[in-house]
Design an enzyme around this catalytic site. Structure first.
Site, PDB file in Angstrom:
ATOM      1  N   THR B  33      -4.671 -16.561 -58.631  1.00  0.00           N
ATOM      2  CA  THR B  33      -5.325 -15.852 -59.730  1.00  0.00           C
ATOM      3  C   THR B  33      -4.265 -15.171 -60.588  1.00  0.00           C
ATOM      4  O   THR B  33      -3.142 -14.939 -60.153  1.00  0.00           O
ATOM      5  CB  THR B  33      -6.308 -14.794 -59.196  1.00  0.00           C
ATOM      6  OG1 THR B  33      -5.625 -13.989 -58.244  1.00  0.00           O
ATOM      7  CG2 THR B  33      -7.508 -15.456 -58.565  1.00  0.00           C
ATOM      8  N   ALA B  34      -4.679 -14.851 -61.807  1.00  0.00           N
ATOM      9  CA  ALA B  34      -3.711 -14.380 -62.788  1.00  0.00           C
ATOM     10  C   ALA B  34      -3.233 -12.968 -62.497  1.00  0.00           C
ATOM     11  O   ALA B  34      -3.917 -12.181 -61.835  1.00  0.00           O
ATOM     12  CB  ALA B  34      -4.337 -14.432 -64.172  1.00  0.00           C
TER      13      ALA B  34
END
Lengths: 268, 283, 235
Positions: B33-34
């Site tokens: 995930t970012a």
């Protein structure tokens, strides 16, 4: 220590890999550390070591003032009672924010100085504008000297480290051969501990630091007293100064000798 | 990306001068995930998005404290990140033990880069499958570093890595000029708004920060501020504050990642820089 | 003097081998006192650092805060104190990272004991007192000998004037052999603990040349650590 000569050389982290050694492809065994000779502890039949200092420098005096620090030491390195080397600087510029004054065995001073200089070169190799600060150097010296004393193979030195911290505050500390360290506005080694410390403490204003002029005058005065009273002292000394503009070594300065009073002393 | 005959080993070159295995490792970063990193004059901020791998599990820790002056945010294989964080921690700790001061961030990252590089040059090793955003503070001020599995590292003004991070990067690029002089609160809000673009579309549509599937972690480090991961209350405060301020980054197109990895003009023009940094600092 | 001590046994002496007259230890003086109350603990140490008749500095703190609930006071061989406290700080941080919480005072106490015993045959020549708030919120004091024996107490004195200070505490804090007419001894207040600690140092400075200059007092409560300073005689 009885069953393992290298017991002092355990890595900081046990039960874990040492940095940079996560992947030991062929097996999980820890490599036995190959230590330099001076870092090993005594074998069951002893190891020949230096038992005392040989060529010695006497006092070093450091004074912290509002804008920096000054460290002074005379230029004599004695061989026992022989005034063997009479023109040796014992105060060194380390980098633009550290000066170091060395007392004790001069060979050990030179040895530790070489190691420190190498560290300064490594600092410069990063080319990131970050340089070592005096507090970091004195902390590192305590670790090195404590390590050597714990192996019963000490460096017979007593050093004064001074300089300017990153935030501009002056720093002055003393580290001895056991790795004992302390910070103060005045520190001294050798005979200066008996003669100069009280002189400087007596003149310390309670509510403020010394000024540069006061510090420099105190250094002059103390070096004079040391010359008159310490037999392992010479009339010539150098003063290292570290302030916001950088480090300089002033001198050699001469103690203003005055022996005219000698004729008045009778009885021996 | 497809298998080809030059990707059998990390030490095999392709005729175009590429190391396919290393580039594959770079892809692992995009599976995570970012996470976003940005800084002003005094502090560096890391914002990370975490999602539990299943309904039965808690979400992975995305931000790992290393020392009082430094922490990392990760995207990729968490287990690899754990190994790297252990290395960084022990380096920082032994530095602090002997010098009584914080490990300069640039030097730590240089040494980490050197360590990670060896894994890209030996047949018996594999590159670390994790990308890092390092937020740190030292005598030279706050820093954001990006470290990639290829062992390259960039000194960044702001950056984002991880899945759908392109839109966060676009947001950062557009607002880059104002970060340096913005307040700490504004900076955190910018970090949150940047990362909003990386949210999966359905999460964004629900438009509900309390959704249990979504977690934003915020960490801050800087002048007179030891590295700290904000607690739930503080995080909530900043989330609602960010919501009040301006529009978040546009949600990313589904083909975002593809577009950034195989640009037609770069596909065959020899070795390429594996990931484009938003803006790097002069050394 | 060898740490192995084999020079005491003539059979083990090897001709030609001489041994360094270097001693790895020295006493740098200083005294410490800790008094625990119901929900607080007071720990104090003087600030004189000396060897023999030399006073190195009059402003050396001997109190080492390890967390916001635990303070370690350490005197004796100063280089050992520096090493030991440095090691403790490293271990505190690594515990915090691996377990995601700060060490409790009881855990620190146990770790300190083990850390000291690790050097059983080349001890840290230090007198330690650890003070803190335990997991029940109570003030607690742990005292140590140089090889790591650990004892939980409510008040303790250590260092060069330890033997001078301890009986005073026994009397003033412990109410030992006092005729209280069957009444319970009064509950110790923070103010009284600070006052007694201060008085013991003022007394110790009269007779112990290694204790003086000033006292640093830390008052630890659940809210954090409060610091006080008191001047002593400087001779």
């Amino acid at each position: 220590m009885l069953n393992n000569y290298n017991s002092m050389a355990q890595p900081l982290w046990q039960n874990g890999p040492t940095p940079g050694a996560f992947y030991n492809f062929t097996g999980g065994q820890q490599q036995t550390q190959k230590l330099p000779k001076e870092l090993t502890t005594a074998g069951p039949f002893g190891t020949k070591r230096s038992t005392s200092s040989i060529t010695t420098g006497s006092s070093v005096l450091g004074i912290r003032y509002d804008g920096g620090v000054m460290i002074a030491a005379d230029t004599l390195v004695s061989y026992g009672s022989l005034a063997r080397y009479q023109n040796i600087d014992r105060v060194f510029p380390i980098n633009k924010s550290i000066i170091l004054g060395g007392g004790g065995d001069f060979a050990d001073i030179q040895s530790i100085k070489r190691t420190i200089d190498q560290k300064m070169i490594e600092d410069q190799c990063y080319a990131d504008g970050i340089s070592m600060k005096p507090k970091a150097l004195s902390s590192w010296l305590t670790r090195v000297l404590y390590n050597r004393r714990s192996r019963m193979n000490p460096l017979y030195i007593d050093v004064v480290v001074g300089g300017i911290e990153q935030d501009g505050t002056p720093f002055l500390a003393n580290v001895d051969l056991r790795g004992r360290a302390h910070e103060d506005y005045v520190v001294a080694t050798g005979f200066a501990r008996h003669l100069a410390l009280p002189l400087v403490r007596e003149r310390k204003p309670k509510d403020r630091d010394f000024t540069a002029e006061e510090a420099s005058e105190l250094i002059r005065k103390c070096m004079e007293v040391l010359y008159y009273r310490d037999t392992r002292n010479m009339a010539q000394y150098t003063v290292g100064v570290c302030n916001a503009t950088g480090t300089t070594i002033d001198g050699p300065c001469k103690v203003s000798e005055n022996w005219s009073f000698a004729a008045t002393i009778k009885g021996y | 990306m497809f298998r080809n005959q030059y990707d059998s080993d990390v030490t095999v070159w392709s005729p175009q001068g590429r190391l396919h295995q290393v580039e594959y490792a770079m892809e692992a970063v995009k599976l995570g995930t970012a996470t976003v990193g940005l800084k002003n004059r005094d502090v560096a901020v890391l914002v990370a998005l975490s999602k539990p791998s299943s309904e039965l599990s808690a979400s992975q820790r995305k931000i790992i404290p290393i020392d009082d002056h430094l922490g990392i945010s990760i995207a990729g294989i968490t287990a690899d990140a754990r190994v790297i964080s252990r290395y960084l921690r022990s380096e920082c700790l032994s530095y602090k033990h002997s010098y009584g001061s914080a490990y300069p961030v640039s030097r730590l990252i240089t040494n980490l880069g050197n360590k990670m590089q060896t894994t890209t040059q030996r047949y018996d090793r594999r590159p670390y499958g994790v990308g890092l955003l390092v937020g740190g503070y030292d005598e030279k001020g706050p820093h954001i570093y990006q470290v990639t599995p290829s062992a390259t590292f960039y000194n960044c003004k702001a950056n984002s890595i991880g899945s759908r991070s392109q839109s966060a990067r676009t947001y950062l690029e557009r607002n880059l000029d104002k970060f340096l002089n913005s307040s700490n609160e504004q900076l955190i809000c910018d970090g949150i708004q940047a990362i909003h673009g990386s949210l999966p579309t359905d999460e964004l549509q629900s438009n509900n920060e309390d959704a249990p599937q979504l977690n934003i972690t915020i960490a801050i480090v800087g002048k007179d501020q030891p590295f700290k991961i904000l607690n739930e209350l503080e995080t909530k405060k900043y989330l609602s504050m960010a919501k009040l301020k301006g529009t978040p980054a546009e949600p990313s197109r589904p083909d975002d990642d593809e577009a950034s990895t195989s640009r037609p003009d770069q596909a065959d023009s020899g070795p390429r820089d594996p990931e484009v940094a938003v803006a790097t600092e002069e050394l | 003097m060898s740490s192995l001590g084999f020079e005491q046994f003539p059979d083990y002496q090897v001709p030609g081998v001489s041994h360094a007259d270097f001693s790895p230890y020295e006493s740098n003086g200083g005294s410490i006192v800790a008094i625990a109350g119901e929900d607080f603990v007071v720990i104090a140490a003087d600030t004189r650092l000396s060897s023999g008749y030399n006073i190195h500095t009059r402003t050396q703190s001997k109190l080492f805060p390890l967390s916001n609930k635990t303070v370690l006071a350490s005197t004796g061989c100063w280089c050992d104190t520096l090493s030991l406290t440095g090691l403790m700080k490293v271990r505190m941080q690594s515990y915090e990272h691996t377990h995601l919480k700060t060490m409790t005072t009881d855990a620190v106490a146990q770790m300190l004991s083990i850390t000291m015993y690790n050097r059983r045959f080349f001890p840290y020549y230090v007198s330690n007192i650890l003070a803190g708030i335990d997991k029940d919120g109570k003030g607690v004091v742990f005292s140590y000998d140089p090889i790591g024996h650990c004892e939980r107490a409510t008040y303790r004195a250590g260092g060069t004037a330890g033997s001078l200070l301890q009986p005073v505490l026994d009397n003033q804090i412990g109410y030992k052999n006092m005729n209280l007419n069957g009444e319970e001894p009064p509950v110790l207040t923070k103010e009284r603990a600070v006052a007694v600690a201060s008085d013991t140092f003022i007394s110790a400075a009269e007779r112990d040349i290694y204790t003086g200059d000033s006292v640093l007092i830390n008052i630890i409560t659940a809210d954090g650590i409060e610091t006080k300073e008191l001047q002593l005689r400087q001779d």
